[in-house]
Design an enzyme around this catalytic site. Sequence first.
Site, short mmCIF file in Angstrom:
data_model
loop_
_atom_site.label_atom_id
_atom_site.label_comp_id
_atom_site.label_asym_id
_atom_site.label_seq_id
_atom_site.Cartn_x
_atom_site.Cartn_y
_atom_site.Cartn_z
N GLN A 140 36.24 -17.35 9.20
CA GLN A 140 36.12 -18.74 9.65
C GLN A 140 35.38 -18.85 10.97
O GLN A 140 34.67 -19.83 11.21
CB GLN A 140 37.52 -19.37 9.76
CG GLN A 140 38.29 -19.40 8.46
CD GLN A 140 37.51 -20.05 7.33
OE1 GLN A 140 36.92 -21.12 7.51
NE2 GLN A 140 37.47 -19.39 6.18
N ARG A 144 33.22 -9.52 40.87
CA ARG A 144 33.03 -10.32 39.67
C ARG A 144 31.96 -11.39 39.89
O ARG A 144 31.13 -11.65 39.02
CB ARG A 144 34.35 -10.97 39.26
CG ARG A 144 35.37 -9.98 38.69
CD ARG A 144 36.73 -10.61 38.55
NE ARG A 144 36.70 -11.85 37.80
CZ ARG A 144 37.67 -12.76 37.83
NH1 ARG A 144 38.75 -12.58 38.56
NH2 ARG A 144 37.55 -13.88 37.11
N ASN A 167 32.89 -20.65 23.93
CA ASN A 167 33.57 -19.41 23.56
C ASN A 167 34.28 -19.64 22.23
O ASN A 167 34.62 -20.78 21.88
CB ASN A 167 34.60 -19.03 24.63
CG ASN A 167 35.32 -17.73 24.31
OD1 ASN A 167 34.70 -16.75 23.92
ND2 ASN A 167 36.63 -17.72 24.45
N MET A 213 34.04 -9.40 26.81
CA MET A 213 35.35 -8.97 27.30
C MET A 213 35.45 -8.96 28.82
O MET A 213 36.07 -8.08 29.42
CB MET A 213 35.68 -7.59 26.73
CG MET A 213 35.70 -7.53 25.23
SD MET A 213 36.79 -8.77 24.47
CE MET A 213 38.38 -8.15 24.99
N HIS A 259 37.69 -18.27 20.04
CA HIS A 259 38.95 -17.56 20.23
C HIS A 259 39.72 -17.53 18.92
O HIS A 259 39.77 -18.55 18.21
CB HIS A 259 39.79 -18.25 21.31
CG HIS A 259 41.08 -17.55 21.60
ND1 HIS A 259 41.14 -16.37 22.31
CD2 HIS A 259 42.36 -17.85 21.26
CE1 HIS A 259 42.39 -15.98 22.40
NE2 HIS A 259 43.16 -16.85 21.77
N SER A 319 29.59 -9.51 15.78
CA SER A 319 29.59 -10.15 14.46
C SER A 319 29.35 -11.65 14.57
O SER A 319 28.68 -12.23 13.71
CB SER A 319 30.89 -9.86 13.71
OG SER A 319 31.99 -10.52 14.28
N ASN A 320 29.87 -12.29 15.61
CA ASN A 320 29.60 -13.71 15.78
C ASN A 320 28.15 -13.95 16.21
O ASN A 320 27.55 -14.96 15.83
CB ASN A 320 30.58 -14.33 16.78
CG ASN A 320 31.85 -14.82 16.13
OD1 ASN A 320 31.81 -15.63 15.21
ND2 ASN A 320 32.99 -14.30 16.57
#
Length: 225
Positions: free
Chosen positions: A184, A76, A118, A101, A120, A20-21
Amino acid sequence: MSGKRATPLRLGVLASGRGSNLQAIIDAIEAGSLAAQIVVVVSNKQNAQALERARKHGVPAVFLDPKPCAGRPDSRETYDRAILEVLQKYDVELVLLAGYMKIVTPVLINAYQNRMMNIHPSLLPAFPGLDAQKQALEWGVKLAGCTVHFVTEGVDEGPIIIQAAVPVLDEDTPETLALRILEQEHRIYPRAVQLYAEGRLQVEGRCVRVADAASDAARAIRNPA
């Protein structure tokens, strides 16, 4: 230094879910309020809706399977090196985490120091990590919100760029609070990227200074009113 760019800012987006962002960034670009271009979207989830959103708007969508890296002591880092190769292939200037994620490693952080953002769902430094809305309700805060920050090695600890606050209502659940915060998020993430595109962000230690930022010290948000 601030100023108008000769070419749109080249964005790479990392996403794991619905995106969505990502859509908010796409919408801002298409509306002409964000002088940027998404050149690639990368996901660690093959069926992430974010990849479909990218394809719908003609943006290259790349699924990078983390499974081949699993089991290695540096799994990673190996995975992030694969991501870095994709980002460099597309000449990405600014990386956006949008519901990504996975914790990024220094492989990416060092390559994009102060060039990775990022978002949050809390007013950092309060409530980092998972379930931020649930944490806010458990602590009984009166204001919650969201934060766009640069990414560092500490989880949700990077220099803060922009924040937005929403009131916490007595009847709120984590889900209802999350929805109001998300509204927001969709406003401030494109704004943070535009400030970067305009060259108006200067990192000084833990602080981000915004050149020519409007301010009104006489105004404040209060809850309860």
